[in-house]
Scaffold this active site. Structure first.
Site, PDB file in Angstrom:
ATOM      1  N   SER A  29       0.846  -1.011  -0.260  1.00 53.95           N
ATOM      2  CA  SER A  29       0.212  -0.046   0.132  1.00 53.95           C
ATOM      3  C   SER A  29       1.356   1.202  -0.145  1.00 53.95           C
ATOM      4  O   SER A  29       0.211   2.758  -0.574  1.00 53.95           O
ATOM      5  CB  SER A  29      -0.413  -0.007   1.274  1.00 53.95           C
ATOM      6  OG  SER A  29      -1.506  -0.885   1.338  1.00 53.95           O
ATOM      7  N   HIS A  81      -1.889  -3.098  -6.907  1.00 51.32           N
ATOM      8  CA  HIS A  81      -3.092  -2.839  -5.632  1.00 51.32           C
ATOM      9  C   HIS A  81      -3.686  -2.865  -5.967  1.00 51.32           C
ATOM     10  O   HIS A  81      -4.747  -1.850  -5.963  1.00 51.32           O
ATOM     11  CB  HIS A  81      -1.937  -1.440  -5.474  1.00 51.32           C
ATOM     12  CG  HIS A  81      -2.716  -0.347  -4.164  1.00 51.32           C
ATOM     13  ND1 HIS A  81      -2.856   0.638  -3.766  1.00 51.32           N
ATOM     14  CD2 HIS A  81      -2.574  -1.454  -2.722  1.00 51.32           C
ATOM     15  CE1 HIS A  81      -3.435   0.850  -2.716  1.00 51.32           C
ATOM     16  NE2 HIS A  81      -3.010  -0.518  -2.072  1.00 51.32           N
ATOM     17  N   GLU A 115      -4.823  -0.844  -8.314  1.00 48.99           N
ATOM     18  CA  GLU A 115      -3.429   0.551  -9.200  1.00 48.99           C
ATOM     19  C   GLU A 115      -2.579  -0.308  -9.975  1.00 48.99           C
ATOM     20  O   GLU A 115      -1.799  -1.049  -8.507  1.00 48.99           O
ATOM     21  CB  GLU A 115      -3.892   1.228  -8.063  1.00 48.99           C
ATOM     22  CG  GLU A 115      -3.175   2.782  -8.265  1.00 48.99           C
ATOM     23  CD  GLU A 115      -2.453   3.512  -6.947  1.00 48.99           C
ATOM     24  OE1 GLU A 115      -2.788   2.417  -5.692  1.00 48.99           O
ATOM     25  OE2 GLU A 115      -2.333   4.600  -6.853  1.00 48.99           O
ATOM     26  N   ASN A 169      -3.862   6.646  -1.684  1.00 48.54           N
ATOM     27  CA  ASN A 169      -3.728   7.035  -0.558  1.00 48.54           C
ATOM     28  C   ASN A 169      -3.007   8.502  -0.607  1.00 48.54           C
ATOM     29  O   ASN A 169      -3.098   8.593   0.381  1.00 48.54           O
ATOM     30  CB  ASN A 169      -2.349   5.537   0.022  1.00 48.54           C
ATOM     31  CG  ASN A 169      -2.737   4.661   0.443  1.00 48.54           C
ATOM     32  OD1 ASN A 169      -4.565   4.579   0.983  1.00 48.54           O
ATOM     33  ND2 ASN A 169      -2.933   2.851   0.405  1.00 48.54           N
TER      34      ASN A 169
HETATM   35  N1  LIG Z   1      -5.460  -5.072   3.917  1.00 46.67           N
HETATM   36  C1  LIG Z   1      -5.597  -4.345   3.023  1.00 46.67           C
HETATM   37  O1  LIG Z   1      -6.973  -3.953   3.670  1.00 46.67           O
HETATM   38  C2  LIG Z   1      -4.938  -3.956   2.401  1.00 46.67           C
HETATM   39  C3  LIG Z   1      -5.641  -3.198   0.864  1.00 46.67           C
HETATM   40  C4  LIG Z   1      -4.366  -3.059  -0.164  1.00 46.67           C
HETATM   41  C5  LIG Z   1      -2.720  -3.613   0.141  1.00 46.67           C
HETATM   42  N2  LIG Z   1      -2.265  -4.061   0.884  1.00 46.67           N
HETATM   43  C6  LIG Z   1      -1.135  -4.745   1.401  1.00 46.67           C
HETATM   44  O2  LIG Z   1      -1.241  -5.892   1.318  1.00 46.67           O
HETATM   45  C7  LIG Z   1      -0.283  -6.712   1.641  1.00 46.67           C
HETATM   46  C8  LIG Z   1      -1.066  -7.148   2.430  1.00 46.67           C
HETATM   47  O3  LIG Z   1      -2.146  -6.943   3.809  1.00 46.67           O
HETATM   48  P1  LIG Z   1      -3.180  -7.446   4.585  1.00 46.67           P
HETATM   49  O4  LIG Z   1      -4.086  -7.081   4.736  1.00 46.67           O
HETATM   50  O5  LIG Z   1      -3.074  -9.433   3.690  1.00 46.67           O
HETATM   51  O6  LIG Z   1      -2.318  -8.366   5.736  1.00 46.67           O
HETATM   52  P2  LIG Z   1      -2.498  -9.874   6.456  1.00 46.67           P
HETATM   53  O7  LIG Z   1      -1.533  -9.416   8.037  1.00 46.67           O
HETATM   54  O8  LIG Z   1      -3.446 -10.246   6.509  1.00 46.67           O
HETATM   55  O9  LIG Z   1      -2.035 -10.687   6.070  1.00 46.67           O
HETATM   56  C9  LIG Z   1      -0.072 -10.933   5.750  1.00 46.67           C
HETATM   57  C10 LIG Z   1       0.548 -12.148   5.290  1.00 46.67           C
HETATM   58  O10 LIG Z   1       1.503 -12.667   5.504  1.00 46.67           O
HETATM   59  C11 LIG Z   1       2.069 -14.163   5.704  1.00 46.67           C
HETATM   60  N3  LIG Z   1       3.753 -12.937   6.225  1.00 46.67           N
HETATM   61  C12 LIG Z   1       4.499 -12.656   6.587  1.00 46.67           C
HETATM   62  N4  LIG Z   1       5.831 -12.644   6.374  1.00 46.67           N
HETATM   63  C13 LIG Z   1       5.753 -13.705   5.065  1.00 46.67           C
HETATM   64  C14 LIG Z   1       6.559 -14.329   4.337  1.00 46.67           C
HETATM   65  N5  LIG Z   1       8.139 -14.207   4.382  1.00 46.67           N
HETATM   66  N6  LIG Z   1       6.501 -15.152   3.721  1.00 46.67           N
HETATM   67  C15 LIG Z   1       4.585 -15.630   3.440  1.00 46.67           C
HETATM   68  N7  LIG Z   1       4.513 -15.123   4.291  1.00 46.67           N
HETATM   69  C16 LIG Z   1       4.694 -13.955   4.974  1.00 46.67           C
HETATM   70  C17 LIG Z   1       1.567 -13.473   7.382  1.00 46.67           C
HETATM   71  O11 LIG Z   1       1.990 -14.546   7.828  1.00 46.67           O
HETATM   72  C18 LIG Z   1       0.089 -13.471   7.418  1.00 46.67           C
HETATM   73  O12 LIG Z   1      -0.693 -14.188   7.112  1.00 46.67           O
HETATM   74  C19 LIG Z   1       0.026  -5.644   2.933  1.00 46.67           C
HETATM   75  O13 LIG Z   1       1.247  -4.939   2.154  1.00 46.67           O
HETATM   76  C20 LIG Z   1      -0.464  -4.344   2.483  1.00 46.67           C
HETATM   77  O14 LIG Z   1      -0.549  -3.031   2.777  1.00 46.67           O
HETATM   78  C21 LIG Z   1      -3.648  -3.763   2.448  1.00 46.67           C
END
Ligand SMILES: NC(=O)c1ccc[n+]([C@@H]2O[C@H](COP(=O)([O-])OP(=O)(O)OC[C@H]3O[C@@H](n4cnc5c(N)ncnc54)[C@H](O)[C@@H]3O)[C@@H](O)[C@H]2O)c1
Length: 295
Positions: free
Chosen positions: A118, A139, A151, A189
């Site tokens: 993000s 994104h 995005e 963002n």
């Molecule tokens: N949640 C949102 O609304 C949203 C929206 C757009 C983008 N994002 C982006 O998406 C990404 C993930 O966000 P999320 O909300 O799904 O997070 P989350 O915390 O729900 O999930 C992240 C997952 O990654 C795993 N993980 C961590 N390190 C790892 C590794 N080395 N190898 C494999 N797996 C690993 C964790 O165990 C976890 O299950 C982030 O970069 C976030 O900024 C999130």
């Protein structure tokens, strides 16, 4: 492109895996946590059932979609045949740089490496690899199976070819890709977070209450959700950290997080996920948090 590997099976990873599998791609879903993988599969199944109820999918398509998703704990095994890897792991620069260093080792030369970050610079992530021309931002928005936008962020060295391949791939899963350049906050963002921060300042300075601020933006600007409610939904810690990326990236104080937001995060009131933010959440019930109630 046939084989997609998704790294991270959390909120976004399970949605991305779902979207690709639904449209016929073979998906390897990878996470360091077996619990996260199990939870992701059950979430995908529930979301597929919702699509059946809405008559978007048939029972048979659900079964086929699930068959196309394999789970892995080991990244090297999971990305073995990948044409594209989409990283959706925890939003932490160290975690992502380490993943991309590994991906550069494990993946075929032609494999494109995308990140769902993000706020972290695509150019910086690309610099951890020897193929910065093949690194790009994809994104997705939450919830992925429903939201149309992707995005597409071009890093400083991302090639035109990589960009074209990813733009047309997004269309194949019925998303609408929009291409932007790699500067802090990208477009989404950079515009959304200052609006949320300004809504928090408006509350902090006593101009209006939580419900009034959200009502003005919902009814007056046709936003589906007020900015304070949206901030609770995104997570106040996430909002604060994206504002800090904008603040540091541009060196402009206009992006500094509002002191009220900083206090709420420090106090552990992170929004819907902790049950308390600008609103309080009990099951499906939602009311203005006690602290912000009038009288
Ligand atoms: N949640 C949102 O609304 C949203 C929206 C757009 C983008 N994002 C982006 O998406 C990404 C993930 O966000 P999320 O909300 O799904 O997070 P989350 O915390 O729900 O999930 C992240 C997952 O990654 C795993 N993980 C961590 N390190 C790892 C590794 N080395 N190898 C494999 N797996 C690993 C964790 O165990 C976890 O299950 C982030 O970069 C976030 O900024 C999130």
């Amino acid at each position: 492109m046939k084989n997609i590997a998704v790294i991270g099976a959390g909120t976004m990873g399970n949605g991305i895996a779902h979207a690709f599998a639904q449209f016929g791609f073979q998906v390897a879903l990878i996470d360091v946590s077996p619990e996260a993988l199990a939870k992701a599969l059950s979430t995908i199944e529930k979301n597929l059932d919702r699509q059946i109820k809405k008559e978007i999918l048939t029972e048979e398509e659900k079964v086929d979609t699930l068959k196309r998703i394999a789970t892995f704990k080991n990244t090297e095994q999971g990305v073995k045949n990948a044409d594209l890897v989409i990283e959706a792991a925890t939003e932490n620069p160290q975690v992502k740089l380490a993943i991309f260093r590994d991906l550069d080792e494990f993946c075929e030369e032609g494999t494109i490496l995308a990140t769902n970050t993000s706020s972290i610079s695509i150019t910086k992530i690309a610099s951890a690899t020897r193929r910065p021309d093949k690194v790009i931002g994809m994104h997705f928005m939450n919830p992925v199976p429903i939201m149309k936008l992707v995005e597409i962020i071009r890093g400083y060295s991302t090639s035109q070819e990589t960009c074209s391949v990813i733009m047309s791939l997004a269309e194949r899963i019925q998303k609408t890709p929009v291409e932007v350049n790699d500067y802090p906050g990208f477009v989404s963002n950079r515009i959304l977070m200052p609006m949320i921060n300004e809504a928090i300042y408006t509350l902090y300075e006593g101009v209006a209450g939580v419900e009034e601020i959200d009502s003005v933006m919902k009814l007056g600007m046709a936003h589906p959700m007020g900015p304070l409610h949206l901030a609770d939904f995104i997570g106040l810690d996430v909002c604060k950290s994206i504002l800090e990326v904008l603040y540091q990236g541009f060196g402009n104080p206009k992006y500094a997080p509002c002191p009220l937001l900083v206090n709420m995060v420090t106090a552990g009131h992170l929004g819907a996920k902790t049950g308390r933010g600008f609103y309080e959440y009990q099951g499906k019930e939602m009311m203005v948090a006690e602290r912000f109630r009038k009288g």
